[in-house]
Scaffold this active site. Structure first.
Site, short mmCIF file in Angstrom:
data_model
loop_
_atom_site.label_atom_id
_atom_site.label_comp_id
_atom_site.label_asym_id
_atom_site.label_seq_id
_atom_site.Cartn_x
_atom_site.Cartn_y
_atom_site.Cartn_z
N PHE A 147 0.88 -1.18 0.00
CA PHE A 147 0.00 0.00 0.00
C PHE A 147 0.90 1.22 0.00
CE2 PHE A 147 -2.13 3.61 1.81
CZ PHE A 147 -3.30 3.64 1.08
N ASP A 232 9.55 2.96 1.55
CA ASP A 232 8.38 3.72 1.98
C ASP A 232 8.25 3.56 3.50
OD1 ASP A 232 5.94 4.76 2.63
OD2 ASP A 232 4.83 3.80 1.00
N LYS A 261 3.13 11.43 7.05
CA LYS A 261 2.36 11.22 8.28
C LYS A 261 2.94 11.94 9.51
CE LYS A 261 -0.50 7.47 6.84
NZ LYS A 261 -0.20 6.38 5.92
C1 PLP Z 1 -0.50 6.37 4.49
C2 PLP Z 1 0.52 5.76 3.60
C3 PLP Z 1 0.73 6.23 2.29
C4 PLP Z 1 -0.12 7.30 1.66
O1 PLP Z 1 -0.10 8.50 2.36
P1 PLP Z 1 -1.25 9.59 2.11
O2 PLP Z 1 -0.82 10.76 2.94
O3 PLP Z 1 -2.53 8.99 2.57
O4 PLP Z 1 -1.24 9.89 0.65
C5 PLP Z 1 1.74 5.65 1.55
N1 PLP Z 1 2.51 4.67 2.05
C6 PLP Z 1 2.33 4.21 3.30
C7 PLP Z 1 3.23 3.14 3.83
C8 PLP Z 1 1.33 4.72 4.11
O5 PLP Z 1 1.15 4.23 5.34
#
Ligand code: PLP
Length: 406
Positions: A147, A232, A261
């Site tokens: 994701f 990521d 985040k």
């Molecule tokens: C939340 C998340 C995203 C996407 O971030 P958004 O701010 O919602 O676009 C991408 N990668 C990971 C691992 C995430 O937890």
């Protein structure tokens, strides 16, 4: 906590939302009006312990006073000038992030998905300009149950049918491999591979911790084949796993680190990638950008969020209380639980198929004052702000135990 005298306020706000909003979410029926630290209050006066922490955006706790202060003070001075002009918060933010990560350069964006898109763009451009891949031939390896956000390019390489259904045609140039299996990655490498894009732990997939050594092998494979390792850490980073970055658990260093985040502690959308000169230097003026990326408020909030995380020992607290929480949850004797796993304050309770899904347990927890969110139907995710105390952990465990054993 549901024997409240007036459910109509909650019901009324839900009706307003459902009548006029797109129905692209299915939240728990709790309408929050106020929050502080690990606690939130709903419109009917009920108090809950937040065990989701906005998917780790609120690692520093809700409305952290120092971050709120930075947001308010900077908003009064200057909020947005665009990157057409410079601002006095951006340079210091870059320097602090550089010091924290050890990478040469920073590129700020807003949302996580934008930061992932930025990493994809930098990797592709690096492949063409530095590695020498022929035009439009660059390939990025990704993993099953990934994701990385919701843009059309990113959902194009999702393995979740619903995330893709109805949104094609998709961006080519991505190959999906099974998560956790480094041998398959080694076999899949070829001269046109620009990068491997991976998460150190798969949160949305149900807190999937890969086999020990997986990241180390990926690092090795990427280096051997002159490809970039893009990590990521939007959710795993900034203390969630008990280290500042989850990759530290395996003693490696990626080529591009993606964050978001908790980079703002929940006050503002702030994301970024960091990379060394050789990679980041492929971007020239005009290649990439964002109106809000790196604006004065974002930079000031980011600085305060990092400062709070480091100076208040939140990463250490995540390691210490995460280990304690994991041990306490594993000690619960419940016929519904198949496995409890996680790292730091990021724990998944996987239920057996006969338990009938995680949703009903999350709703029962809500009634006891604990807000959790199921992931992938059968996993209860427990990921409170990193400021949680031992007493608060005990308070939550007592309720989780009650729900899992009743
Ligand atoms: C939340 C998340 C995203 C996407 O971030 P958004 O701010 O919602 O676009 C991408 N990668 C990971 C691992 C995430 O937890």
């Amino acid at each position: 906590m549901t024997e409240t005298t007036d459910l109509s306020k909650t019901a009324a706000f839900i009706a307003l939302e459902d009548e006029a909003g797109a129905h692209n979410y299915q939240p728990l029926d709790v309408v929050i009006e106020r929050a502080e630290g690990v606690w939130v209050w709903d419109v009917d006066g009920n108090k809950y312990l937040d065990c989701l922490a906005a998917y780790s955006a609120v690692n520093q706790g809700h409305c952290h006073p120092r971050i709120v202060e930075a947001l308010v003070a900077q908003s009064r001075r200057v909020a947005l000038v665009s990157r057409a002009f410079r601002n006095d918060q951006l340079g210091p933010f870059y320097q602090e992030l550089k010091r924290l990560t050890g990478f040469d350069r920073v590129l700020p964006m807003n949302t996580g998905a934008e930061a992932v898109e930025t990493a994809i763009k930098v990797a592709r451009k690096w492949a063409y300009k530095v590695k020498g891949v022929a035009e439009d031939e660059a390939e990025i390896l990704v993993f099953s149950d990934n994701f990385h956000g919701r843009t059309t390019t990113i959902v194009g390489f999702s393995t979740e049918e619903q995330y893709r259904d109805g949104f094609g045609p998709f961006t080519p140039g991505f190959t999906v491999l099974p998560y956790g299996d480094a041998n398959t990655v080694a076999r899949a490498m070829h001269a046109n591979v620009a990068a491997i894009l991976v998460k150190p732990i798969q949160g949305e997939a149900g807190i999937i911790v890969p086999p020990e050594g997986f990241l180390r092998r990926l690092r090795q494979i990427a280096t051997e084949h002159n490809a970039l390792l893009l990590l990521d850490e939007i959710q795993s980073g900034l203390g969630r796993t008990g280290k500042m970055w989850a990759y530290e658990h395996e003693g490696i260093r990626p080529d591009v680190l993606i964050m978001g985040k908790a980079l703002s502690g929940g006050l503002y959308p702030v994301s970024a990638i960091v990379a060394d000169e050789e990679v980041m230097s492929v971007f020239h003026p005009g290649d990439h950008g964002s109106t809000y990326g790196g604006n004065p408020v974002a930079a000031a909030v980011g600085r305060a969020a990092l400062k709070a995380l480091v100076e208040e020992g939140m990463v250490e607290n995540s390691a210490r209380l995460g280990a304690y929480l994991l041990e306490r949850l594993r000690a619960i004797d419940s016929p519904h639980v198949a496995e409890v796993r996680g790292r730091g304050l990021w724990i998944g309770i996987e239920l057996v198929p006969a338990a009938g899904g995680a949703r009903r347990f999350c709703e029962a927890l809500q009634d006891l004052g604990v807000l959790c969110k199921e992931t992938h139907d059968h996993v209860i995710r427990v990921a409170p702000p990193l400021t949680i105390t031992r007493d608060e952990v005990d308070w939550a465990v007592e309720r989780i135990e009650r729900v899992l054993t009743s």
